[in-house]
Write a protein that holds these residues in place. Structure first.
Motif, short mmCIF file in Angstrom:
data_model
loop_
_atom_site.label_atom_id
_atom_site.label_comp_id
_atom_site.label_asym_id
_atom_site.label_seq_id
_atom_site.Cartn_x
_atom_site.Cartn_y
_atom_site.Cartn_z
N GLN A 1 -39.10 60.40 -1.07
CA GLN A 1 -38.90 61.51 -0.16
C GLN A 1 -38.07 61.06 1.03
O GLN A 1 -38.03 59.88 1.37
N VAL A 2 -37.40 62.02 1.63
CA VAL A 2 -36.63 61.74 2.84
C VAL A 2 -36.71 62.96 3.73
O VAL A 2 -36.70 64.09 3.26
N GLN A 3 -36.83 62.73 5.02
CA GLN A 3 -36.78 63.82 5.99
C GLN A 3 -35.40 63.83 6.63
O GLN A 3 -34.83 62.77 6.94
N LEU A 4 -34.90 65.02 6.82
CA LEU A 4 -33.62 65.22 7.50
C LEU A 4 -33.88 65.94 8.82
O LEU A 4 -34.52 67.00 8.82
N VAL A 5 -33.41 65.37 9.90
CA VAL A 5 -33.66 65.95 11.21
C VAL A 5 -32.33 66.30 11.87
O VAL A 5 -31.51 65.41 12.14
N GLU A 6 -32.14 67.61 12.10
CA GLU A 6 -30.92 68.08 12.74
C GLU A 6 -31.10 68.14 14.25
O GLU A 6 -32.20 68.36 14.75
N SER A 7 -30.00 68.00 14.95
CA SER A 7 -30.00 68.17 16.40
C SER A 7 -28.61 68.61 16.84
O SER A 7 -27.64 68.49 16.08
N GLY A 8 -28.53 69.13 18.06
CA GLY A 8 -27.24 69.47 18.63
C GLY A 8 -26.92 70.94 18.69
O GLY A 8 -25.87 71.33 19.22
N GLY A 9 -27.78 71.78 18.14
CA GLY A 9 -27.52 73.21 18.22
C GLY A 9 -27.71 73.73 19.63
O GLY A 9 -28.15 73.00 20.53
N GLY A 10 -27.35 74.99 19.84
CA GLY A 10 -27.52 75.58 21.15
C GLY A 10 -26.68 76.82 21.32
O GLY A 10 -26.19 77.39 20.35
N LEU A 11 -26.55 77.22 22.57
CA LEU A 11 -25.78 78.42 22.93
C LEU A 11 -24.47 77.99 23.57
O LEU A 11 -24.45 77.14 24.47
N VAL A 12 -23.39 78.58 23.08
CA VAL A 12 -22.07 78.23 23.61
C VAL A 12 -21.21 79.49 23.63
O VAL A 12 -21.42 80.42 22.83
N GLN A 13 -20.26 79.54 24.53
CA GLN A 13 -19.34 80.67 24.59
C GLN A 13 -18.26 80.53 23.52
O GLN A 13 -17.94 79.41 23.09
N ALA A 14 -17.72 81.66 23.14
CA ALA A 14 -16.62 81.64 22.17
C ALA A 14 -15.50 80.75 22.68
O ALA A 14 -15.16 80.76 23.87
N GLY A 15 -14.95 79.96 21.77
CA GLY A 15 -13.92 79.00 22.12
C GLY A 15 -14.44 77.62 22.45
O GLY A 15 -13.66 76.67 22.56
N GLY A 16 -15.74 77.52 22.61
CA GLY A 16 -16.36 76.25 22.95
C GLY A 16 -16.61 75.36 21.75
O GLY A 16 -16.21 75.69 20.62
N SER A 17 -17.28 74.24 22.01
CA SER A 17 -17.53 73.24 20.97
C SER A 17 -18.99 72.81 20.97
O SER A 17 -19.66 72.86 22.01
N LEU A 18 -19.44 72.41 19.81
CA LEU A 18 -20.75 71.79 19.65
C LEU A 18 -20.63 70.70 18.59
O LEU A 18 -19.78 70.79 17.69
N ARG A 19 -21.52 69.72 18.69
CA ARG A 19 -21.59 68.67 17.68
C ARG A 19 -23.00 68.58 17.15
O ARG A 19 -23.94 68.31 17.91
#
Length: 121
Positions: A1-19
């Motif tokens: 088994q393996v767990q996958l943990v995501e991070s980095g989401g959020g709220l951003v304005q159009a034209g912006g960036s997220l990783r």
């Protein structure tokens, strides 16, 4: 088994960036594919981007030129750099991992719990 943990989401304005980042809880088998999928309310889950252990990448047409998937094998982590975000990119983003045997048999198919990305107009 393996767990996958995501991070980095959020709220951003159009034209912006997220990783986004996705870390696996153990070393990944040598033949594998990791990817990002997303699901918006009322829509089916769709592939956003994927990268194989050999470094081959695949992108949805809607994100080509704006999103970049990459991986750090030493850290068992993949990333999704999202630029020029649009309101239609709003969704829950899920990390996935498939591990394969040399003959192509799928040994494992894993999903993270998801991270919300919201792009305001």
């Amino acid at each position: 088994q393996v767990q996958l943990v995501e991070s980095g989401g959020g709220l951003v304005q159009a034209g912006g960036s997220l990783r986004l980042s996705c870390a696996a809880s153990r070393s990944i088998f040598s033949i594998n594919s990791m990817g990002w999928y997303r699901q918006a309310p009322g829509k089916q889950r769709e592939l956003v981007a994927a990268i194989t252990s050999g470094g081959r990448t695949d992108y949805a047409d809607s994100v080509k030129g704006r999103f970049t998937v990459s991986r750090d094998n030493a850290k068992n982590t993949i990333y999704l750099q999202m630029n020029s975000l649009k309101p239609e990119d709003t969704a829950v983003y899920y990390c996935s991992l498939k591990e394969y045997r040399r003959d192509g048999l799928v040994l494992g198919d894993y999903w993270g719990k998801g991270t919300q990305v919201t792009v305001s107009s």
